[in-house]
Design a protein around this motif. Structure first.
Motif, PDB file in Angstrom:
ATOM      1  N   ASP A  64       0.817  -1.226   0.000  1.00 13.33           N
ATOM      2  CA  ASP A  64       0.000   0.000   0.000  1.00 13.33           C
ATOM      3  C   ASP A  64       0.847   1.271   0.000  1.00 13.33           C
ATOM      4  OD1 ASP A  64       0.582  -1.091   2.575  1.00 13.33           O
ATOM      5  OD2 ASP A  64      -0.858   0.255   3.528  1.00 13.33           O
ATOM      6  N   HIS A  65       2.131   1.150   0.347  1.00 13.05           N
ATOM      7  CA  HIS A  65       3.010   2.324   0.417  1.00 13.05           C
ATOM      8  C   HIS A  65       3.899   2.487  -0.820  1.00 13.05           C
ATOM      9  CE1 HIS A  65       2.140   3.241   4.722  1.00 13.05           C
ATOM     10  NE2 HIS A  65       1.637   2.026   4.579  1.00 13.05           N
ATOM     11  N   VAL A  66       3.860   1.481  -1.703  1.00 15.70           N
ATOM     12  CA  VAL A  66       4.733   1.533  -2.891  1.00 15.70           C
ATOM     13  C   VAL A  66       3.972   1.397  -4.208  1.00 15.70           C
ATOM     14  CG1 VAL A  66       6.659   0.571  -1.565  1.00 15.70           C
ATOM     15  CG2 VAL A  66       5.254  -0.961  -2.954  1.00 15.70           C
ATOM     16  N   ILE A  89      11.083  -7.137   1.387  1.00 15.65           N
ATOM     17  CA  ILE A  89       9.637  -6.891   1.477  1.00 15.65           C
ATOM     18  C   ILE A  89       9.114  -6.400   0.126  1.00 15.65           C
ATOM     19  CG2 ILE A  89       7.861  -5.543   2.683  1.00 15.65           C
ATOM     20  CD1 ILE A  89       9.320  -7.547   4.490  1.00 15.65           C
ATOM     21  N   LEU A  90       9.872  -5.519  -0.506  1.00 13.94           N
ATOM     22  CA  LEU A  90       9.489  -5.021  -1.835  1.00 13.94           C
ATOM     23  C   LEU A  90       9.480  -6.165  -2.859  1.00 13.94           C
ATOM     24  CD1 LEU A  90       8.985  -2.228  -3.396  1.00 13.94           C
ATOM     25  CD2 LEU A  90      11.305  -2.576  -4.265  1.00 13.94           C
ATOM     26  N   GLN A  91      10.515  -6.983  -2.800  1.00 14.76           N
ATOM     27  CA  GLN A  91      10.660  -8.053  -3.792  1.00 14.76           C
ATOM     28  C   GLN A  91       9.604  -9.145  -3.621  1.00 14.76           C
ATOM     29  OE1 GLN A  91      14.788  -8.942  -3.057  1.00 14.76           O
ATOM     30  NE2 GLN A  91      15.511  -7.608  -4.709  1.00 14.76           N
ATOM     31  N   ALA A  92       8.979  -9.204  -2.452  1.00 11.71           N
ATOM     32  CA  ALA A  92       7.955 -10.222  -2.207  1.00 11.71           C
ATOM     33  C   ALA A  92       6.607  -9.859  -2.838  1.00 11.71           C
ATOM     34  CB  ALA A  92       7.774 -10.419  -0.704  1.00 11.71           C
ATOM     35  N   ILE A  93       6.409  -8.583  -3.173  1.00  8.40           N
ATOM     36  CA  ILE A  93       5.076  -8.125  -3.591  1.00  8.40           C
ATOM     37  C   ILE A  93       4.533  -8.860  -4.823  1.00  8.40           C
ATOM     38  CG2 ILE A  93       3.740  -6.156  -4.437  1.00  8.40           C
ATOM     39  CD1 ILE A  93       5.457  -4.362  -2.649  1.00  8.40           C
ATOM     40  N   PRO A  94       5.339  -9.028  -5.886  1.00  8.65           N
ATOM     41  CA  PRO A  94       4.771  -9.700  -7.070  1.00  8.65           C
ATOM     42  C   PRO A  94       4.273 -11.108  -6.762  1.00  8.65           C
ATOM     43  CG  PRO A  94       6.862  -8.637  -7.605  1.00  8.65           C
ATOM     44  CD  PRO A  94       6.722  -8.573  -6.109  1.00  8.65           C
ATOM     45  N   GLY A  95       4.779 -11.700  -5.681  1.00 12.25           N
ATOM     46  CA  GLY A  95       4.347 -13.039  -5.301  1.00 12.25           C
ATOM     47  C   GLY A  95       2.986 -13.080  -4.619  1.00 12.25           C
ATOM     48  N   GLY A 101      -5.890 -10.022  -5.818  1.00 14.57           N
ATOM     49  CA  GLY A 101      -6.687  -9.367  -6.840  1.00 14.57           C
ATOM     50  C   GLY A 101      -6.224  -7.956  -7.143  1.00 14.57           C
ATOM     51  N   LEU A 102      -4.966  -7.669  -6.822  1.00 16.59           N
ATOM     52  CA  LEU A 102      -4.454  -6.314  -7.007  1.00 16.59           C
ATOM     53  C   LEU A 102      -3.408  -6.302  -8.116  1.00 16.59           C
ATOM     54  CD1 LEU A 102      -4.047  -5.527  -3.233  1.00 16.59           C
ATOM     55  CD2 LEU A 102      -5.676  -4.425  -4.778  1.00 16.59           C
ATOM     56  N   SER A 103      -3.487  -5.284  -8.947  1.00 14.45           N
ATOM     57  CA  SER A 103      -2.453  -5.158  -9.960  1.00 14.45           C
ATOM     58  C   SER A 103      -1.333  -4.289  -9.390  1.00 14.45           C
ATOM     59  CB  SER A 103      -3.017  -4.557 -11.241  1.00 14.45           C
ATOM     60  OG  SER A 103      -3.492  -3.264 -10.996  1.00 14.45           O
ATOM     61  N   TYR A 104      -0.126  -4.701  -9.664  1.00 10.81           N
ATOM     62  CA  TYR A 104       1.029  -4.007  -9.099  1.00 10.81           C
ATOM     63  C   TYR A 104       2.036  -3.761 -10.196  1.00 10.81           C
ATOM     64  CZ  TYR A 104       5.563  -3.600  -6.762  1.00 10.81           C
ATOM     65  OH  TYR A 104       6.815  -3.190  -6.372  1.00 10.81           O
ATOM     66  N   GLU A 105       2.369  -2.500 -10.402  1.00 10.00           N
ATOM     67  CA  GLU A 105       3.414  -2.153 -11.358  1.00 10.00           C
ATOM     68  C   GLU A 105       4.744  -2.168 -10.635  1.00 10.00           C
ATOM     69  OE1 GLU A 105       2.936   0.256 -14.943  1.00 10.00           O
ATOM     70  OE2 GLU A 105       1.701   1.484 -13.594  1.00 10.00           O
ATOM     71  N   LEU A 106       5.629  -3.015 -11.102  1.00 14.60           N
ATOM     72  CA  LEU A 106       6.897  -3.277 -10.422  1.00 14.60           C
ATOM     73  C   LEU A 106       7.660  -1.985 -10.110  1.00 14.60           C
ATOM     74  CD1 LEU A 106       8.335  -5.949  -9.634  1.00 14.60           C
ATOM     75  CD2 LEU A 106       9.663  -5.696 -11.751  1.00 14.60           C
ATOM     76  N   SER A 107       7.953  -1.795  -8.838  1.00 14.84           N
ATOM     77  CA  SER A 107       8.741  -0.626  -8.430  1.00 14.84           C
ATOM     78  C   SER A 107      10.192  -0.811  -8.842  1.00 14.84           C
ATOM     79  CB  SER A 107       8.682  -0.478  -6.904  1.00 14.84           C
ATOM     80  OG  SER A 107       9.655   0.459  -6.455  1.00 14.84           O
TER      81      SER A 107
END
Ligand SMILES: [Zn+2]
Ligand SMILES: [Zn+2]
Length: 212
Positions: A64-66, A89-95, A101-107
């Motif tokens: 939620d912060h990135v 923690i950042l690298q775990a997000i795509p997993g 159900g959230l789309s995440y654009e890789l930071s």
């Protein structure tokens, strides 16, 4: 003097902050833009105030912060800066984001990691780093000493504290980092948290049920 603008973004109602001073330089902290209208709202503010973003900071790297890191990078060529202990923690997000159900654009990843103590600068302003682990393994808060406020992330909330049941969380560590590293700040220091309303160090020292 640092001015502060708060936005509340994404399904987690996360607070994104833009700090700026009379030079027009700005720091974007915890960009949580998720929906296109949230991206537009941030851009509109920066254009209207004629700001030049110079820093992208993350208190910690929960989703939620990135959410908006990639958008900030695409628009102002800023890579995020945070403590190295948050990289995992950042690298775990795509997993996990797709399962939620959230789309995440890789930071993008940082070129510069922040230390536990020190300062970051934008324009004519400086923010002091305060290490407050416990909600996440290497969470930082950003203290504007002269202006009397703290960007607190998910460490200390109005009458509450950050959850500690996520990977890398540690309740006892969070309590002791708040006591040792935040409750030494002046009573009238305003805390702008990652969720919910602002508060002060003095109020929380007296009334926070988790810290009595
Ligand atoms: Zn968090
Ligand atoms: Zn959060």
């Amino acid at each position: 003097m640092i001015s502060i603008q708060r936005f509340t973004f994404n399904p987690y109602q996360e607070n994104t902050y833009v700090l700026y001073d009379e030079s027009g330089a700005a720091a974007i902290i915890d960009p949580g833009m998720y929906y296109p209208e949230e991206q537009n709202e941030l851009v509109r503010f920066i254009r209207e105030q004629q700001l030049k973003p110079e820093l992208l900071l993350n208190t910690h790297c929960h989703l939620d912060h990135v959410f908006g890191n990639k958008f900030v990078y695409d628009n102002w060529s800023l890579k995020p800066q945070f403590h190295q202990g948050e990289l995992v923690i950042l690298q775990a997000i795509p997993g996990y984001a797709p399962q939620m159900g959230l789309s995440y654009e890789l930071s993008p990843e940082p070129e510069v990691f922040l230390p536990e103590q020190g300062t970051v600068e934008f324009g004519k302003s400086a923010l002091e780093l305060i290490f407050v682990p416990g909600h996440s393994p290497a969470h930082l808060c950003f203290h504007a000493r002269e202006d009397g406020f703290l960007i607190g992330g998910d460490a200390l909330f109005y009458r509450s504290i950050g959850r500690t049941d996520l990977p890398g969380g540690n309740h006892d560590q969070l309590i002791s980092s708040i006591r040792n590293n935040l409750f030494i700040l002046p009573d009238d220091c305003v805390v702008y948290p990652g969720h919910g309303q602002s508060t002060t160090i003095g109020f929380e020292r007296e009334h926070n049920p988790f810290l009595q």
